[in-house]
Design a protein around this motif. Structure first.
Motif, mmCIF file in Angstrom:
data_model
loop_
_atom_site.group_PDB
_atom_site.id
_atom_site.type_symbol
_atom_site.label_atom_id
_atom_site.label_comp_id
_atom_site.label_asym_id
_atom_site.label_seq_id
_atom_site.Cartn_x
_atom_site.Cartn_y
_atom_site.Cartn_z
ATOM 1 N N PRO A 209 0.655 -1.301 -0.095
ATOM 2 C CA PRO A 209 -0.110 0.080 0.029
ATOM 3 C C PRO A 209 0.910 1.076 -0.155
ATOM 4 C CG PRO A 209 -0.769 -1.592 1.702
ATOM 5 C CD PRO A 209 0.543 -1.899 1.363
ATOM 6 N N ILE A 210 0.422 2.199 -0.384
ATOM 7 C CA ILE A 210 0.927 3.747 -0.541
ATOM 8 C C ILE A 210 0.970 4.388 0.568
ATOM 9 C CG2 ILE A 210 1.216 5.704 -1.544
ATOM 10 C CD1 ILE A 210 0.199 4.760 -4.110
ATOM 11 N N LEU A 211 1.795 4.350 1.514
ATOM 12 C CA LEU A 211 1.921 4.944 3.051
ATOM 13 C C LEU A 211 1.349 6.407 3.113
ATOM 14 C CD1 LEU A 211 5.380 3.324 4.053
ATOM 15 C CD2 LEU A 211 3.013 2.439 4.517
ATOM 16 N N PRO A 212 0.722 6.682 4.119
ATOM 17 C CA PRO A 212 0.686 8.087 4.109
ATOM 18 C C PRO A 212 1.791 9.220 4.280
ATOM 19 C CG PRO A 212 -0.230 6.579 5.646
ATOM 20 C CD PRO A 212 0.549 5.847 5.061
ATOM 21 N N GLY A 213 1.656 10.208 3.808
ATOM 22 C CA GLY A 213 2.600 11.061 3.711
ATOM 23 C C GLY A 213 3.844 10.914 2.618
ATOM 24 N N ILE A 214 3.554 10.079 1.806
ATOM 25 C CA ILE A 214 4.458 9.775 0.677
ATOM 26 C C ILE A 214 4.488 11.150 -0.556
ATOM 27 C CG2 ILE A 214 3.091 8.648 -1.010
ATOM 28 C CD1 ILE A 214 6.555 7.567 0.093
ATOM 29 N N THR A 215 5.534 11.253 -0.857
ATOM 30 C CA THR A 215 5.425 12.443 -1.859
ATOM 31 C C THR A 215 4.859 12.194 -2.990
ATOM 32 O OG1 THR A 215 7.437 11.787 -2.896
ATOM 33 C CG2 THR A 215 7.909 13.303 -0.941
ATOM 34 N N ASN A 216 4.144 13.239 -3.874
ATOM 35 C CA ASN A 216 3.571 13.211 -5.020
ATOM 36 C C ASN A 216 2.004 12.424 -5.075
ATOM 37 O OD1 ASN A 216 6.836 12.824 -5.929
ATOM 38 N ND2 ASN A 216 5.759 14.637 -6.308
ATOM 39 N N GLN A 217 1.687 12.521 -3.694
ATOM 40 C CA GLN A 217 0.456 11.782 -3.576
ATOM 41 C C GLN A 217 -1.032 12.309 -3.559
ATOM 42 O OE1 GLN A 217 -0.389 8.642 -4.068
ATOM 43 N NE2 GLN A 217 -1.877 7.960 -2.784
ATOM 44 N N GLU A 218 -0.728 13.862 -3.986
ATOM 45 C CA GLU A 218 -1.905 14.872 -3.767
ATOM 46 C C GLU A 218 -3.092 13.928 -4.634
ATOM 47 O OE1 GLU A 218 1.871 16.945 -3.726
ATOM 48 O OE2 GLU A 218 1.121 15.509 -5.175
ATOM 49 N N ILE A 219 -4.346 13.968 -4.043
ATOM 50 C CA ILE A 219 -5.492 13.541 -4.820
ATOM 51 C C ILE A 219 -6.357 14.862 -5.473
ATOM 52 C CG2 ILE A 219 -7.749 12.558 -4.364
ATOM 53 C CD1 ILE A 219 -6.550 10.831 -2.335
ATOM 54 N N THR A 220 -6.492 14.569 -6.629
ATOM 55 C CA THR A 220 -7.309 15.635 -7.609
ATOM 56 C C THR A 220 -8.678 15.733 -7.113
ATOM 57 O OG1 THR A 220 -5.815 15.478 -9.334
ATOM 58 C CG2 THR A 220 -7.819 16.704 -9.671
ATOM 59 N N ALA A 291 -9.336 10.455 -10.619
ATOM 60 C CA ALA A 291 -8.159 10.234 -11.140
ATOM 61 C C ALA A 291 -7.084 9.661 -10.444
ATOM 62 C CB ALA A 291 -7.580 11.554 -11.984
ATOM 63 N N LEU A 292 -6.122 8.874 -10.960
ATOM 64 C CA LEU A 292 -4.912 8.717 -10.065
ATOM 65 C C LEU A 292 -3.857 9.636 -9.853
ATOM 66 C CD1 LEU A 292 -3.381 5.536 -12.190
ATOM 67 C CD2 LEU A 292 -5.188 5.612 -10.312
ATOM 68 N N THR A 293 -3.553 9.581 -8.688
ATOM 69 C CA THR A 293 -2.166 10.691 -8.100
ATOM 70 C C THR A 293 -0.967 10.316 -8.943
ATOM 71 O OG1 THR A 293 -1.340 8.937 -6.497
ATOM 72 C CG2 THR A 293 -3.274 10.156 -5.695
ATOM 73 N N ASN A 294 -0.513 11.254 -8.754
ATOM 74 C CA ASN A 294 0.997 11.172 -9.544
ATOM 75 C C ASN A 294 1.869 10.022 -8.911
ATOM 76 O OD1 ASN A 294 0.948 13.222 -11.514
ATOM 77 N ND2 ASN A 294 1.464 14.860 -10.134
ATOM 78 N N ARG A 295 1.792 9.795 -7.705
ATOM 79 C CA ARG A 295 2.286 8.835 -7.028
ATOM 80 C C ARG A 295 1.827 7.374 -7.743
ATOM 81 N NH1 ARG A 295 7.131 7.972 -6.410
ATOM 82 N NH2 ARG A 295 7.096 9.900 -5.515
ATOM 83 N N GLU A 296 0.691 7.353 -7.948
ATOM 84 C CA GLU A 296 0.064 5.966 -8.636
ATOM 85 C C GLU A 296 0.603 5.938 -9.939
ATOM 86 O OE1 GLU A 296 -4.060 5.481 -6.078
ATOM 87 O OE2 GLU A 296 -3.721 7.209 -7.581
ATOM 88 N N ARG A 297 0.681 6.957 -10.555
ATOM 89 C CA ARG A 297 1.063 7.084 -11.964
ATOM 90 C C ARG A 297 2.649 6.501 -12.127
ATOM 91 N NH1 ARG A 297 -1.561 12.318 -12.299
ATOM 92 N NH2 ARG A 297 -3.538 11.984 -13.177
#
Length: 376
Positions: A209-220, A291-297
Motif C-alpha cells: 500500500p502507498i504509505l501516508p505522507g509519501i510524496t507526489n500523492q496529492e489527490i485531485t 483520477a490517479l495521483t502522480n505517485r500512483e502513475r
C-alpha cells in the motif's frame, strides 16, 4: 573492469538514468560499471528531479539547456549514450506532424553526439507511432542516419510492449540499440520475462500500500459532474463505451479517444500513462471515483516510492508520463552489458531486420513481413 561513461539527451526526470544505475548495481561485482557523465534536458523541473534523485552530490552533471543552443564541444567525453528524442510529432494521440514538426528533427542532435564521441553503444527511444510517420519514410531516414553516424553502427530495432517485461502498463515503445560496427557485436532483443504473467494495476498500486505522507500523492478534487459520470463507467470502459445518461455525456463532436475517462481494469496492466492532455485523460481508478495521483502513475511507470518528483502537479504528471520506465530501461541495458561481456541470454527476433531492400528482394520482404519480421 570496464566503465561506460553515459551521456543522456532529453533525459527527463531520469527514467533511463535510473534504469542504468540499477543495471550497473547488478553488474558492478562482475567488473562492469556505468557512470553517469552528463544528462541534458530543457525542463527545469525535470532537471531538479534528476539531480535530487540520481546525482545530488554532483548537480553539475545535469545540464538544463535547449540542445539547439548548446555548445556540444564543451561536453565531457562519453562512451555510451541514451536519448529519447521528443515524441510529440510521432505520437498517435498528437498531430503526427512527423520529422517536419516542431520536435521531429530533434533526433539530429543525438546524431551530432554520435558523430562527435562515437560511443561504443547507444539507446534511442520513441513512441510506436514513429514507424508509420510519413508512410514509414521518417523511420527509415532516422535508422539510416543512426546507422551511418560516427564510424558506423550495427542497429537492432524492436517494438517493445513493456508489459511483457514486468512493467504494469501496456506501453509500446520503439527501442533502437546501436553498437559500433568495428566491435563486431550484435545486440539481441531480450526475451520477455512476463509474457504470460503481466503485473496488474491492482498489484502495482496495492502491493505494498502507498504509505501516508509519501510524496507526489496529492489527490485531485473531482467536480460533481465528473464523479457522477464516473459512477456509470465500469472498469475498462470509457466515456464513449459506458452507458452514461444523456445529461452526463460529453458533448464533443468527432472525438472518441479511448482513454477519455477510462477506468483501469484492476486485474490487467494499466493502459498507457501519458504526460499531457485535458479533462478526462488523467487515468482513472477502477473503483474510486477519481483520477490517479502522480505517485500512483509513477508506480505504473515502475519508479520507486522514494523517487521524488519536483515541480507543480501538472509538471510532475508530464515528467512521469514522458519518462522511460526504469525497469524497462534496466532490462535493455543489462542485455547490452551481457552482449559486451559475451554472456548468452534468451532472445527473440526483432521486429525490424536491418538490411537493404535491394539485396533482400521484394518477394523476400513480403514473406518476412507475413512472419512479423520487417526489413528496413
Amino acid at each position: 573492469m570496464k566503465i561506460f561513461r553515459l551521456g543522456e539527451m532529453f533525459s527527463g526526470p531520469g527514467g533511463m538514468g535510473l534504469g542504468a544505475k540499477l543495471a550497473s548495481m547488478t553488474w558492478e561485482p562482475l567488473g562492469w560499471q556505468i557512470h553517469h557523465e552528463w544528462a541534458i534536458d530543457n525542463d527545469a523541473a525535470s532537471c531538479a528531479t534528476y539531480i535530487q534523485n540520481l546525482c545530488p552530490t554532483e548537480p553539475h552533471k545535469v545540464i538544463c539547456a535547449d540542445v539547439q543552443c548548446l555548445d556540444m564541444k564543451a561536453l565531457s567525453k562519453i562512451n555510451a549514450f541514451a536519448f529519447g528524442f521528443p515524441c510529440n510529432d510521432f505520437s498517435l494521440v498528437g498531430e503526427k506532424r512527423g520529422i517536419n514538426g516542431q520536435f521531429g528533427a530533434l533526433y539530429q542532435y543525438g546524431i551530432h553526439v554520435l558523430n562527435q564521441f562515437e560511443p561504443d553503444w547507444f539507446i534511442a527511444e520513441n513512441v510506436g507511432g514513429l514507424q508509420s510517420a510519413n508512410q514509414g519514410q521518417t523511420f527509415r531516414k532516422i535508422l539510416e542516419d543512426l546507422q551511418q553516424a560516427g564510424s558506423g553502427y550495427q542497429l537492432t530495432a524492436h517494438l517493445y510492449n513493456f508489459a511483457d517485461y514486468g512493467v504494469p502498463q501496456m506501453r509500446q515503445r520503439i527501442i533502437i540499440v546501436g553498437i559500433k560496427t568495428c566491435l563486431n557485436l550484435k545486440f539481441l532483443v531480450p526475451a520477455p520475462t512476463h509474457l504470460n504473467q503481466h503485473i496488474t494495476a491492482r498489484q502495482a498500486l496495492e502491493n505494498p500500500p502507498i504509505l501516508p505522507g509519501i510524496t507526489n500523492q496529492e489527490i485531485t478534487k473531482q467536480s460533481p459532474s465528473v464523479v457522477a459520470r464516473l459512477k456509470h463507467i465500469r472498469p475498462g470502459e470509457n466515456a464513449w463505451t459506458a452507458n452514461i445518461p444523456p445529461e452526463l455525456r460529453l458533448n464533443v463532436k468527432g472525438a472518441t479517444m479511448s482513454q477519455i475517462y477510462k477506468r483501469l481494469e484492476p486485474d490487467k496492466p494499466a493502459y498507457t500513462i501519458t504526460g499531457s492532455g485535458g479533462g478526462g485523460t488523467h487515468v482513472y481508478h477502477w473503483q474510486e471515483h477519481r483520477a490517479l495521483t502522480n505517485r500512483e502513475r509513477a508506480r505504473l511507470q515502475t519508479f520507486p516510492d522514494d523517487f521524488t518528483f519536483y515541480g507543480s502537479k501538472e509538471s510532475v504528471r508530464r515528467q512521469i508520463g514522458m519518462a522511460v520506465p526504469p525497469l524497462a530501461a534496466k532490462v535493455i541495458i543489462e542485455a547490452i552489458l551481457k552482449t559486451f561481456a559475451g554472456i548468452a541470454y534468451s532472445a527473440i527476433t526483432p521486429k525490424w531486420q536491418m538490411a537493404q531492400a535491394s539485396i533482400t528482394g521484394y518477394k523476400q520482404l513480403r514473406l518476412l513481413e507475413k512472419r512479423g519480421i520487417y526489413v528496413i
